[in-house]
Scaffold this active site. Structure first.
Site, PDB file in Angstrom:
ATOM      1  N   GLU A  93      -7.852  -5.418  -0.432  1.00 12.10           N
ATOM      2  CA  GLU A  93      -8.369  -6.186  -1.563  1.00 12.10           C
ATOM      3  C   GLU A  93      -8.355  -7.696  -1.318  1.00 12.10           C
ATOM      4  O   GLU A  93      -9.129  -8.432  -1.920  1.00 12.10           O
ATOM      5  CB  GLU A  93      -7.563  -5.878  -2.830  1.00 12.10           C
ATOM      6  CG  GLU A  93      -7.443  -4.414  -3.168  1.00 12.10           C
ATOM      7  CD  GLU A  93      -8.754  -3.798  -3.602  1.00 12.10           C
ATOM      8  OE1 GLU A  93      -9.818  -4.313  -3.224  1.00 12.10           O
ATOM      9  OE2 GLU A  93      -8.706  -2.786  -4.303  1.00 12.10           O
ATOM     10  N   HIS A 112       0.844  -1.194   0.000  1.00 14.63           N
ATOM     11  CA  HIS A 112       0.000   0.000   0.000  1.00 14.63           C
ATOM     12  C   HIS A 112       0.874   1.237   0.000  1.00 14.63           C
ATOM     13  O   HIS A 112       1.975   1.208   0.554  1.00 14.63           O
ATOM     14  CB  HIS A 112      -0.918   0.016   1.244  1.00 14.63           C
ATOM     15  CG  HIS A 112      -2.085   0.928   1.081  1.00 14.63           C
ATOM     16  ND1 HIS A 112      -2.023   2.254   1.454  1.00 14.63           N
ATOM     17  CD2 HIS A 112      -3.311   0.727   0.560  1.00 14.63           C
ATOM     18  CE1 HIS A 112      -3.189   2.819   1.160  1.00 14.63           C
ATOM     19  NE2 HIS A 112      -3.982   1.921   0.625  1.00 14.63           N
TER      20      HIS A 112
HETATM   21  N1  COA Z   1       4.015  -7.584  -4.550  1.00 13.32           N
HETATM   22  C1  COA Z   1       5.345  -7.571  -4.735  1.00 13.32           C
HETATM   23  N2  COA Z   1       6.113  -6.475  -4.645  1.00 13.32           N
HETATM   24  C2  COA Z   1       5.506  -5.330  -4.332  1.00 13.32           C
HETATM   25  C3  COA Z   1       4.130  -5.257  -4.096  1.00 13.32           C
HETATM   26  C4  COA Z   1       3.376  -6.435  -4.211  1.00 13.32           C
HETATM   27  N3  COA Z   1       2.061  -6.453  -4.014  1.00 13.32           N
HETATM   28  N4  COA Z   1       3.800  -3.982  -3.815  1.00 13.32           N
HETATM   29  C5  COA Z   1       4.934  -3.273  -3.864  1.00 13.32           C
HETATM   30  N5  COA Z   1       5.954  -4.073  -4.176  1.00 13.32           N
HETATM   31  C6  COA Z   1       7.358  -3.690  -4.314  1.00 13.32           C
HETATM   32  C7  COA Z   1       7.620  -3.021  -5.648  1.00 13.32           C
HETATM   33  O1  COA Z   1       7.945  -3.942  -6.652  1.00 13.32           O
HETATM   34  C8  COA Z   1       8.747  -2.094  -5.304  1.00 13.32           C
HETATM   35  O2  COA Z   1       9.932  -2.837  -5.270  1.00 13.32           O
HETATM   36  P1  COA Z   1      11.313  -2.222  -5.838  1.00 13.32           P
HETATM   37  O3  COA Z   1      11.560  -0.994  -5.011  1.00 13.32           O
HETATM   38  O4  COA Z   1      12.294  -3.321  -5.622  1.00 13.32           O
HETATM   39  O5  COA Z   1      11.038  -1.894  -7.278  1.00 13.32           O
HETATM   40  C9  COA Z   1       8.438  -1.666  -3.876  1.00 13.32           C
HETATM   41  O6  COA Z   1       7.631  -2.705  -3.309  1.00 13.32           O
HETATM   42  C10 COA Z   1       7.698  -0.347  -3.792  1.00 13.32           C
HETATM   43  O7  COA Z   1       6.616  -0.375  -4.714  1.00 13.32           O
HETATM   44  P2  COA Z   1       5.909   0.931  -5.291  1.00 13.32           P
HETATM   45  O8  COA Z   1       5.196   0.577  -6.549  1.00 13.32           O
HETATM   46  O9  COA Z   1       6.902   2.064  -5.349  1.00 13.32           O
HETATM   47  O10 COA Z   1       4.929   1.288  -4.129  1.00 13.32           O
HETATM   48  P3  COA Z   1       3.574   2.107  -4.265  1.00 13.32           P
HETATM   49  O11 COA Z   1       3.338   2.773  -2.976  1.00 13.32           O
HETATM   50  O12 COA Z   1       3.590   2.961  -5.477  1.00 13.32           O
HETATM   51  O13 COA Z   1       2.533   0.922  -4.551  1.00 13.32           O
HETATM   52  C11 COA Z   1       0.614  -0.416  -4.609  1.00 13.32           C
HETATM   53  C12 COA Z   1       1.384   0.686  -3.839  1.00 13.32           C
HETATM   54  C13 COA Z   1      -0.706  -0.689  -3.911  1.00 13.32           C
HETATM   55  C14 COA Z   1       0.314   0.094  -6.029  1.00 13.32           C
HETATM   56  C15 COA Z   1       1.487  -1.717  -4.676  1.00 13.32           C
HETATM   57  O14 COA Z   1       1.777  -2.159  -3.362  1.00 13.32           O
HETATM   58  C16 COA Z   1       0.833  -2.822  -5.498  1.00 13.32           C
HETATM   59  O15 COA Z   1       0.995  -2.834  -6.727  1.00 13.32           O
HETATM   60  N6  COA Z   1       0.109  -3.788  -4.833  1.00 13.32           N
HETATM   61  C17 COA Z   1      -0.556  -4.844  -5.571  1.00 13.32           C
HETATM   62  C18 COA Z   1      -1.882  -4.360  -6.129  1.00 13.32           C
HETATM   63  C19 COA Z   1      -2.929  -4.165  -5.033  1.00 13.32           C
HETATM   64  O16 COA Z   1      -3.106  -5.005  -4.155  1.00 13.32           O
HETATM   65  N7  COA Z   1      -3.627  -3.025  -5.153  1.00 13.32           N
HETATM   66  C20 COA Z   1      -4.675  -2.661  -4.221  1.00 13.32           C
HETATM   67  C21 COA Z   1      -4.233  -1.522  -3.328  1.00 13.32           C
HETATM   68  S1  COA Z   1      -5.401  -1.197  -2.035  1.00 13.32           S
END
Ligand code: COA
Length: 364
Positions: free
Chosen positions: A306, A247
């Site tokens: 989710e 998140h």
């Molecule tokens: N599975 C695996 N790795 C994950 C992850 C997940 N669900 N969520 C984040 N990461 C990793 C990323 O790959 C990244 O790694 P890196 O620094 O080695 O590249 C790191 O954690 C940070 O990710 P980032 O995309 O910068 O964080 P964010 O704050 O922008 O992302 C979300 C938040 C929710 C978009 C992300 O956690 C995600 O894609 N989750 C899965 C989708 C989901 O469940 N969405 C519903 C949200 S309520």
């Protein structure tokens, strides 16, 4: 050098009385209520009232009949559900119908928009199954009527209560991507319909509201608890993200996951295959958290809303392709309240960019 805040991370772009997301403590407060308390006792109507209170002079004290009438008004648009729309994803068809509602700013407009995703989602699902759409029953509570319109038969009280818990849990959540989009639209003085459409379009993607369907795909592909670790390791090796984890704001467990897990446990008492499915989900969750902690020791990645959304909506016999529609049925209430709050501030949202393209060419 100008610093760009990628993804606007850490930027505070609004003051709000609506909800507070405390990502360090894992707390969500919605207008003075902890989400787990609100989800355990409020119906969707109560949550809509809580959010809209003070934003309309003529908000009815009892929203249940007003939302019932709003469902009836929205249902008039179902006649426009043609074969081309029925062939689209449920979310796209629901959004297209919603675009037919008036783009006003009054309380009637607000309630029609809040009621509409439930009415349109139910109608689209039935038509996609070759069935006639079922008209709303304005005398029923919103969640019970939503399930009745989908199934063509009454849901149990326990099922309606579980859907209420879900809709209330997701009704608002700070300045998430879709709420920000709704506020941007509202800041231009576009109507509430435009703000809701901006929110709907932003909620659709898998990084925001589109994750719960893929959670079901993941559980189905894993199949048994023994297979969780190898499957999850292989997915991460392939560069995939695990849906239902991570998140932007929460660095600890998302409190909404527990609110939904509690609703699911209440529903699962004696209910068919559900305890087995819940046990598989818990095993997958434990394995995923272990693996994510090991692979990303510097980035806390915990269970988000989710994961248990997927299980709860599946237990209510809602199809995965409609999960994001149901999310929207709850979150629309928050978008409307945020749009009104933004309109009241009167300030256009208009950030700046830094130009990194080529400088103007010398004219020949
Ligand atoms: N599975 C695996 N790795 C994950 C992850 C997940 N669900 N969520 C984040 N990461 C990793 C990323 O790959 C990244 O790694 P890196 O620094 O080695 O590249 C790191 O954690 C940070 O990710 P980032 O995309 O910068 O964080 P964010 O704050 O922008 O992302 C979300 C938040 C929710 C978009 C992300 O956690 C995600 O894609 N989750 C899965 C989708 C989901 O469940 N969405 C519903 C949200 S309520």
């Amino acid at each position: 050098m100008v610093q760009v805040s990628a993804g606007l991370e850490g930027v505070i772009a609004a003051a709000t009385v609506l909800s507070d997301v405390d990502g360090q403590a894992g707390r969500l407060t919605i207008r003075g209520w902890a989400v787990e308390d609100l989800a355990g006792r409020a119906r969707f109507e109560d949550a809509v009232h809580l959010l809209l209170d003070g934003f309309f002079d003529d908000l009815p004290a009892d929203l249940a009949p007003a939302l019932g009438q709003a469902r009836v008004r929205a249902f008039a648009e179902v006649a426009a559900l043609d074969a081309a729309l029925v062939a689209r994803e449920p979310y796209d068809a629901m959004r297209a119908l919603l675009a037919r509602l008036p783009d006003g700013d009054g309380v009637h407009d607000a309630l029609a928009l809040a009621a509409a995703p439930a009415v349109f989602t139910a109608a689209v699902l039935r038509r996609q199954n070759g069935l006639e759409a079922v008209a709303p029953d304005p005398a029923l509570p919103h969640a019970a009527d939503f399930l009745r319109m989908v199934r063509g038969a009454n849901a149990t009280q326990g099922e309606a209560r579980a859907l209420d818990a879900y809709l209330v849990t997701v009704c608002d959540h700070g300045l998430n991507a879709s709420t920000f989009a709704a506020r941007v639209a509202a800041s231009t003085r576009a109507g509430l319909g435009s703000a809701v459409l901006a929110g709907l379009s932003t909620l659709k993607g898998p990084l925001h509201g589109g994750a719960p369907g893929p959670v079901i795909d993941m559980l189905d592909a894993i199949g048994t608890a023994d297979n969780a670790v190898p499957w999850l390791e292989a997915a991460l090796d392939a560069g995939e993200r695990l849906m239902g984890f991570g998140h932007r704001i929460y660095r600890v467990r998302d409190p909404r996951a527990d609110a939904l897990k509690a609703a699911l446990s209440r529903l699962s008492k004696g209910a068919g295959a559900l305890p087995g499915r819940l046990a598989l989900a818990e095993a997958v969750e434990r394995a995923a958290l272990d693996i994510l902690r090991r692979r990303k020791p510097d980035r806390p990645l915990e269970t988000n809303v989710e994961f248990y959304t997927a299980l709860l909506l599946e237990a209510l016999d809602l199809p995965p392709e409609a999960f994001t529609c149901v999310f929207a049925a709850g979150r629309t209430a928050g978008w409307i309240a945020h749009a009104r709050e933004q309109q009241a501030s009167g300030k256009l949202i208009r950030p700046q960019s830094v130009y990194v393209g080529p400088r103007p060419r010398a004219a020949a």
